[in-house]
Design an enzyme around this catalytic site. Structure first.
Site, PDB file in Angstrom:
ATOM      1  N   ILE A   1     -14.822   6.558 -10.553  1.00  0.00           N
ATOM      2  CA  ILE A   1     -13.587   6.979  -9.866  1.00  0.00           C
ATOM      3  C   ILE A   1     -13.722   8.433  -9.408  1.00  0.00           C
ATOM      4  O   ILE A   1     -13.291   8.800  -8.306  1.00  0.00           O
ATOM      5  CB  ILE A   1     -12.359   6.784 -10.793  1.00  0.00           C
ATOM      6  CG1 ILE A   1     -12.301   5.320 -11.278  1.00  0.00           C
ATOM      7  CG2 ILE A   1     -11.081   7.149 -10.063  1.00  0.00           C
ATOM      8  CD1 ILE A   1     -11.296   5.072 -12.399  1.00  0.00           C
TER       9      ILE A   1
ATOM     10  N   SER B   1      -4.235   5.336 -18.365  1.00  0.00           N
ATOM     11  CA  SER B   1      -4.531   3.918 -18.118  1.00  0.00           C
ATOM     12  C   SER B   1      -3.306   3.075 -18.416  1.00  0.00           C
ATOM     13  O   SER B   1      -2.503   3.423 -19.302  1.00  0.00           O
ATOM     14  CB  SER B   1      -5.671   3.510 -19.054  1.00  0.00           C
ATOM     15  OG  SER B   1      -5.800   2.101 -19.083  1.00  0.00           O
TER      16      SER B   1
ATOM     17  N   TYR C   1     -10.003   2.905 -27.845  1.00  0.00           N
ATOM     18  CA  TYR C   1     -10.000   3.490 -26.496  1.00  0.00           C
ATOM     19  C   TYR C   1      -8.559   3.762 -26.045  1.00  0.00           C
ATOM     20  O   TYR C   1      -8.223   4.859 -25.595  1.00  0.00           O
ATOM     21  CB  TYR C   1     -10.702   2.558 -25.493  1.00  0.00           C
ATOM     22  CG  TYR C   1     -10.439   2.941 -24.052  1.00  0.00           C
ATOM     23  CD1 TYR C   1     -11.030   4.064 -23.495  1.00  0.00           C
ATOM     24  CD2 TYR C   1      -9.561   2.188 -23.253  1.00  0.00           C
ATOM     25  CE1 TYR C   1     -10.758   4.446 -22.177  1.00  0.00           C
ATOM     26  CE2 TYR C   1      -9.291   2.558 -21.942  1.00  0.00           C
ATOM     27  CZ  TYR C   1      -9.891   3.681 -21.407  1.00  0.00           C
ATOM     28  OH  TYR C   1      -9.614   4.053 -20.107  1.00  0.00           O
TER      29      TYR C   1
ATOM     30  N   LYS D   1      -6.280   7.367 -25.101  1.00  0.00           N
ATOM     31  CA  LYS D   1      -5.467   7.674 -23.908  1.00  0.00           C
ATOM     32  C   LYS D   1      -4.045   8.035 -24.320  1.00  0.00           C
ATOM     33  O   LYS D   1      -3.446   8.971 -23.787  1.00  0.00           O
ATOM     34  CB  LYS D   1      -5.458   6.469 -22.956  1.00  0.00           C
ATOM     35  CG  LYS D   1      -6.800   6.203 -22.282  1.00  0.00           C
ATOM     36  CD  LYS D   1      -7.176   7.303 -21.311  1.00  0.00           C
ATOM     37  CE  LYS D   1      -8.606   7.231 -20.859  1.00  0.00           C
ATOM     38  NZ  LYS D   1      -9.090   8.397 -20.138  1.00  0.00           N
TER      39      LYS D   1
ATOM     40  N   ARG E   1     -10.026 -14.039 -24.630  1.00  0.00           N
ATOM     41  CA  ARG E   1     -10.661 -12.845 -25.218  1.00  0.00           C
ATOM     42  C   ARG E   1      -9.613 -12.132 -26.084  1.00  0.00           C
ATOM     43  O   ARG E   1      -8.470 -11.930 -25.640  1.00  0.00           O
ATOM     44  CB  ARG E   1     -11.144 -11.927 -24.088  1.00  0.00           C
ATOM     45  CG  ARG E   1     -11.897 -10.700 -24.537  1.00  0.00           C
ATOM     46  CD  ARG E   1     -12.518  -9.964 -23.362  1.00  0.00           C
ATOM     47  NE  ARG E   1     -11.531  -9.364 -22.452  1.00  0.00           N
ATOM     48  CZ  ARG E   1     -11.832  -8.641 -21.380  1.00  0.00           C
ATOM     49  NH1 ARG E   1     -13.107  -8.424 -21.067  1.00  0.00           N
ATOM     50  NH2 ARG E   1     -10.895  -8.145 -20.606  1.00  0.00           N
TER      51      ARG E   1
ATOM     52  N   GLY F   1      -7.172  -9.690 -27.707  1.00  0.00           N
ATOM     53  CA  GLY F   1      -6.510  -8.483 -27.177  1.00  0.00           C
ATOM     54  C   GLY F   1      -6.016  -8.632 -25.748  1.00  0.00           C
ATOM     55  O   GLY F   1      -5.254  -7.791 -25.269  1.00  0.00           O
TER      56      GLY F   1
HETATM   57  P1  NAD Z   1     -17.199   6.492 -15.548  1.00  0.00           P
HETATM   58  O1  NAD Z   1     -17.850   6.259 -16.868  1.00  0.00           O
HETATM   59  O2  NAD Z   1     -17.854   5.968 -14.335  1.00  0.00           O
HETATM   60  O3  NAD Z   1     -16.955   8.068 -15.349  1.00  0.00           O
HETATM   61  C1  NAD Z   1     -16.699   8.936 -16.437  1.00  0.00           C
HETATM   62  C2  NAD Z   1     -17.652  10.112 -16.302  1.00  0.00           C
HETATM   63  O4  NAD Z   1     -17.405  11.033 -17.368  1.00  0.00           O
HETATM   64  C3  NAD Z   1     -19.132   9.701 -16.388  1.00  0.00           C
HETATM   65  O5  NAD Z   1     -19.844  10.243 -15.292  1.00  0.00           O
HETATM   66  C4  NAD Z   1     -19.608  10.310 -17.721  1.00  0.00           C
HETATM   67  O6  NAD Z   1     -20.971  10.710 -17.664  1.00  0.00           O
HETATM   68  C5  NAD Z   1     -18.653  11.491 -17.876  1.00  0.00           C
HETATM   69  N1  NAD Z   1     -18.406  11.922 -19.255  1.00  0.00           N
HETATM   70  C6  NAD Z   1     -18.068  11.152 -20.328  1.00  0.00           C
HETATM   71  N2  NAD Z   1     -17.899  11.933 -21.410  1.00  0.00           N
HETATM   72  C7  NAD Z   1     -18.112  13.224 -21.020  1.00  0.00           C
HETATM   73  C8  NAD Z   1     -18.075  14.476 -21.692  1.00  0.00           C
HETATM   74  N3  NAD Z   1     -17.815  14.566 -22.994  1.00  0.00           N
HETATM   75  N4  NAD Z   1     -18.346  15.591 -20.979  1.00  0.00           N
HETATM   76  C9  NAD Z   1     -18.640  15.521 -19.656  1.00  0.00           C
HETATM   77  N5  NAD Z   1     -18.702  14.365 -18.980  1.00  0.00           N
HETATM   78  C10 NAD Z   1     -18.422  13.227 -19.654  1.00  0.00           C
HETATM   79  O7  NAD Z   1     -15.693   5.942 -15.661  1.00  0.00           O
HETATM   80  P2  NAD Z   1     -14.588   5.758 -14.533  1.00  0.00           P
HETATM   81  O8  NAD Z   1     -14.354   4.284 -14.360  1.00  0.00           O
HETATM   82  O9  NAD Z   1     -14.886   6.590 -13.362  1.00  0.00           O
HETATM   83  O10 NAD Z   1     -13.329   6.323 -15.321  1.00  0.00           O
HETATM   84  C11 NAD Z   1     -12.891   7.658 -15.178  1.00  0.00           C
HETATM   85  C12 NAD Z   1     -11.694   7.890 -16.102  1.00  0.00           C
HETATM   86  O11 NAD Z   1     -10.671   6.943 -15.775  1.00  0.00           O
HETATM   87  C13 NAD Z   1     -12.000   7.690 -17.579  1.00  0.00           C
HETATM   88  O12 NAD Z   1     -11.295   8.666 -18.322  1.00  0.00           O
HETATM   89  C14 NAD Z   1     -11.440   6.311 -17.876  1.00  0.00           C
HETATM   90  O13 NAD Z   1     -11.064   6.162 -19.204  1.00  0.00           O
HETATM   91  C15 NAD Z   1     -10.244   6.260 -16.945  1.00  0.00           C
HETATM   92  N6  NAD Z   1      -9.849   4.890 -16.583  1.00  0.00           N
HETATM   93  C16 NAD Z   1     -10.764   4.033 -16.046  1.00  0.00           C
HETATM   94  C17 NAD Z   1     -10.398   2.721 -15.741  1.00  0.00           C
HETATM   95  C18 NAD Z   1     -11.406   1.736 -15.173  1.00  0.00           C
HETATM   96  O14 NAD Z   1     -11.167   0.531 -15.253  1.00  0.00           O
HETATM   97  N7  NAD Z   1     -12.514   2.187 -14.571  1.00  0.00           N
HETATM   98  C19 NAD Z   1      -9.078   2.276 -15.984  1.00  0.00           C
HETATM   99  C20 NAD Z   1      -8.161   3.182 -16.502  1.00  0.00           C
HETATM  100  C21 NAD Z   1      -8.562   4.495 -16.806  1.00  0.00           C
HETATM  101  N1  UFG Z   2     -12.238 -11.597 -17.561  1.00  0.00           N
HETATM  102  C1  UFG Z   2     -12.934 -12.795 -17.593  1.00  0.00           C
HETATM  103  N2  UFG Z   2     -14.293 -12.737 -17.735  1.00  0.00           N
HETATM  104  C2  UFG Z   2     -14.981 -11.571 -17.837  1.00  0.00           C
HETATM  105  C3  UFG Z   2     -14.261 -10.352 -17.793  1.00  0.00           C
HETATM  106  C4  UFG Z   2     -12.884 -10.411 -17.659  1.00  0.00           C
HETATM  107  O1  UFG Z   2     -12.346 -13.879 -17.508  1.00  0.00           O
HETATM  108  O2  UFG Z   2     -16.216 -11.587 -17.984  1.00  0.00           O
HETATM  109  C5  UFG Z   2     -10.765 -11.639 -17.354  1.00  0.00           C
HETATM  110  C6  UFG Z   2      -9.977 -11.006 -18.502  1.00  0.00           C
HETATM  111  O3  UFG Z   2      -9.729 -11.957 -19.491  1.00  0.00           O
HETATM  112  C7  UFG Z   2      -8.724 -10.509 -17.766  1.00  0.00           C
HETATM  113  C8  UFG Z   2      -9.237 -10.160 -16.363  1.00  0.00           C
HETATM  114  O4  UFG Z   2     -10.474 -10.857 -16.210  1.00  0.00           O
HETATM  115  O5  UFG Z   2      -7.805 -11.571 -17.622  1.00  0.00           O
HETATM  116  C9  UFG Z   2      -9.499  -8.664 -16.187  1.00  0.00           C
HETATM  117  O6  UFG Z   2     -10.342  -8.195 -17.239  1.00  0.00           O
HETATM  118  P1  UFG Z   2     -11.044  -6.757 -17.195  1.00  0.00           P
HETATM  119  O7  UFG Z   2     -11.885  -6.641 -18.422  1.00  0.00           O
HETATM  120  O8  UFG Z   2     -11.700  -6.540 -15.889  1.00  0.00           O
HETATM  121  O9  UFG Z   2      -9.811  -5.737 -17.227  1.00  0.00           O
HETATM  122  P2  UFG Z   2      -8.664  -5.547 -18.319  1.00  0.00           P
HETATM  123  O10 UFG Z   2      -7.365  -5.729 -17.605  1.00  0.00           O
HETATM  124  O11 UFG Z   2      -8.897  -6.333 -19.533  1.00  0.00           O
HETATM  125  O12 UFG Z   2      -8.905  -4.016 -18.738  1.00  0.00           O
HETATM  126  C10 UFG Z   2      -8.917  -2.970 -17.770  1.00  0.00           C
HETATM  127  C11 UFG Z   2      -9.811  -1.816 -18.212  1.00  0.00           C
HETATM  128  C12 UFG Z   2      -9.229  -1.134 -19.399  1.00  0.00           C
HETATM  129  C13 UFG Z   2      -7.820  -0.729 -19.141  1.00  0.00           C
HETATM  130  C14 UFG Z   2      -7.016  -1.960 -18.726  1.00  0.00           C
HETATM  131  C15 UFG Z   2      -5.584  -1.615 -18.419  1.00  0.00           C
HETATM  132  O13 UFG Z   2     -11.102  -2.282 -18.552  1.00  0.00           O
HETATM  133  O14 UFG Z   2      -9.956   0.053 -19.669  1.00  0.00           O
HETATM  134  O15 UFG Z   2      -7.622  -2.529 -17.565  1.00  0.00           O
HETATM  135  O16 UFG Z   2      -5.523  -0.833 -17.283  1.00  0.00           O
HETATM  136  F1  UFG Z   2      -7.297  -0.211 -20.260  1.00  0.00           F
END
Ligand code: NAD
Ligand code: UFG
Length: 336
Positions: free
Chosen positions: A12, A124, A148, A152, A291, A293
């Site tokens: 992101i 999140s 996790y 948050k 799954r 949770g």
């Molecule tokens: P990502 O893992 O691609 O990016 C996170 C980055 O942070 C990575 O480049 C990693 O190297 C860096 N990092 C981790 N720990 C660090 C530290 N201690 N010091 C410096 N750098 C560090 O993940 P993303 O999908 O881009 O997510 C970005 C943020 O958004 C995260 O905080 C994640 O929890 C949050 N978020 C992501 C999702 C999702 O589904 N991708 C959903 C909700 C919230």
């Molecule tokens: N799913 C499958 N097969 C897979 C993976 C996922 O059927 O291999 C299903 C899950 O059961 C769910 C949907 O696809 O119904 C989405 O699952 P994801 O794992 O892609 O996403 P989640 O909604 O479970 O979780 C995501 C992020 C979390 C965040 C959450 C709420 O991974 O970090 O959204 O924003 F906390």
């Protein structure tokens, strides 16, 4: 004046940096590269024609962070850095609490020392826990079901307390729903380590032939076709949400939670069918038990983002999947 982007080489973060560079912002990225690579920086340059300052450092390292703020004139911080794998967080909870919670506290202490009190934080939808009914609204009670999610929630609570103690902080706590998609250039996208946990990277690796088949976790939920429903949001829309949040920080006093979602729900099988149509590839799948949770349906009420930031998601599911597939098929092995 520069913006500090922690975690800026991640999924992101890198998309947000591209949108900020389009507006000629000066960017300093801090990332420890635990889940990303500097190859992303070359791709960002290819897309934007611009360079950023990159510092390899850990947000938990107070001295290194202090040096960043001493050497750069930072105006505001977008804080993406964190570990994000739900399953792994139950296996190594201390690493998650240390990295995410202690790391954020260290960052906040250094920011306060340097009088930088403008922050956009990556929260999140996981903080809504499992007891609220969608559409999820920012005023609903929060809870967490895994370490996790706890990190948050703890960071959000720290930010609320901080803003209460000192009115000069402006904090946007952005609660993301399910980010998917990639930049339309196909040059940057999601690049998970190992076998993906999330649906979209899994489906796209099946489509490209890296994984044999998808496991659909449950088809007996009370949803349109029995499979889980989520609010998928294009990562570029999410990135633009961060740009708007940074621009509006001066109008925010205290700590504001803001949902970033589309307000629409899509089921697992709807995703699989769209992906098959758009990619022209078979997506073999088998139905497995639910799954642990997971809940049936999660989607946002996105009115606060609209009112406060003047933001709403503009890219539809077709664009999300088309862009995911372009990234995956052009880069079958990620950035390597
Ligand atoms: P990502 O893992 O691609 O990016 C996170 C980055 O942070 C990575 O480049 C990693 O190297 C860096 N990092 C981790 N720990 C660090 C530290 N201690 N010091 C410096 N750098 C560090 O993940 P993303 O999908 O881009 O997510 C970005 C943020 O958004 C995260 O905080 C994640 O929890 C949050 N978020 C992501 C999702 C999702 O589904 N991708 C959903 C909700 C919230
Ligand atoms: N799913 C499958 N097969 C897979 C993976 C996922 O059927 O291999 C299903 C899950 O059961 C769910 C949907 O696809 O119904 C989405 O699952 P994801 O794992 O892609 O996403 P989640 O909604 O479970 O979780 C995501 C992020 C979390 C965040 C959450 C709420 O991974 O970090 O959204 O924003 F906390």
């Amino acid at each position: 004046m520069s913006l500090l982007i922690t975690g800026g080489t991640g999924y992101i973060g890198s998309h947000t940096v591209v949108e900020l560079l389009a507006l000629d912002k000066d960017i300093v990225i801090v990332d420890n590269l635990s889940n990303s690579s500097t190859l992303v920086l070359d791709r960002i340059k290819e897309i934007t024609g611009k360079t950023v300052t990159f510092i390899k450092a850990d947000i938990c390292d107070e001295q290194a962070m202090d040096q960043v703020f001493s050497e750069h004139n930072i105006d505001a911080v977008i804080h993406f850095a964190g570990l994000k794998a739900v399953g792994e967080s139950s296996e190594i909870p201390l690493s998650y609490y240390h990295n995410n919670v202690s790391g954020s506290v260290t960052l906040l202490q250094v920011m306060a020392k340097h009088q930088v009190k403008n922050l956009v934080f990556s929260s999140s939808a996981t903080v809504y826990g499992e007891n609220n009914e969608s559409p999820l609204v920012e005023t609903m009670p929060t809870s967490a079901t895994n370490p996790y999610g706890q990190t948050k929630l703890m960071i959000e609570n720290i930010l609320f307390d901080l803003a209460k103690s000192d009115a000069s902080w402006s904090i946007a706590c952005l609660r993301y729903f399910n980010p998917i998609g990639a930049h339309e250039s196909g040059l940057i996208g999601e690049n998970p380590n190992g076998i993906p946990n999330n649906l979209l990277p899994y489906v796209s690796q099946v489509a490209v032939g890296r994984l044999p088949q998808l496991q659909v976790f449950g088809d007996d939920y009370d949803t349109v076709d029995g499979t889980g429903v989520r609010d998928y949001i294009h990562v570029v829309d999410l990135a633009i949400g961060h740009v708007k949040a940074v621009e509006k920080l001066t109008e925010i006093s205290g700590c504001k939670p803001i949902n970033l979602g589309t307000g629409n729900g899509t089921s697992v099988l709807e995703i699989v069918n769209s992906f098959r149509e758009i990619s022209g590839q078979e997506i073999p799948y088998s139905v497995q038990p639910r799954r642990a949770g997971d809940i049936a349906t999660v989607f946002a009420n996105a009115e606060v983002a609209n009112k406060l930031l003047g933001w709403h998601a503009q890219r539809d599911l077709n664009a999300m999947i088309t862009d995911t597939w372009r990234w995956q098929s052009n880069n079958p092995n990620g950035f390597e």
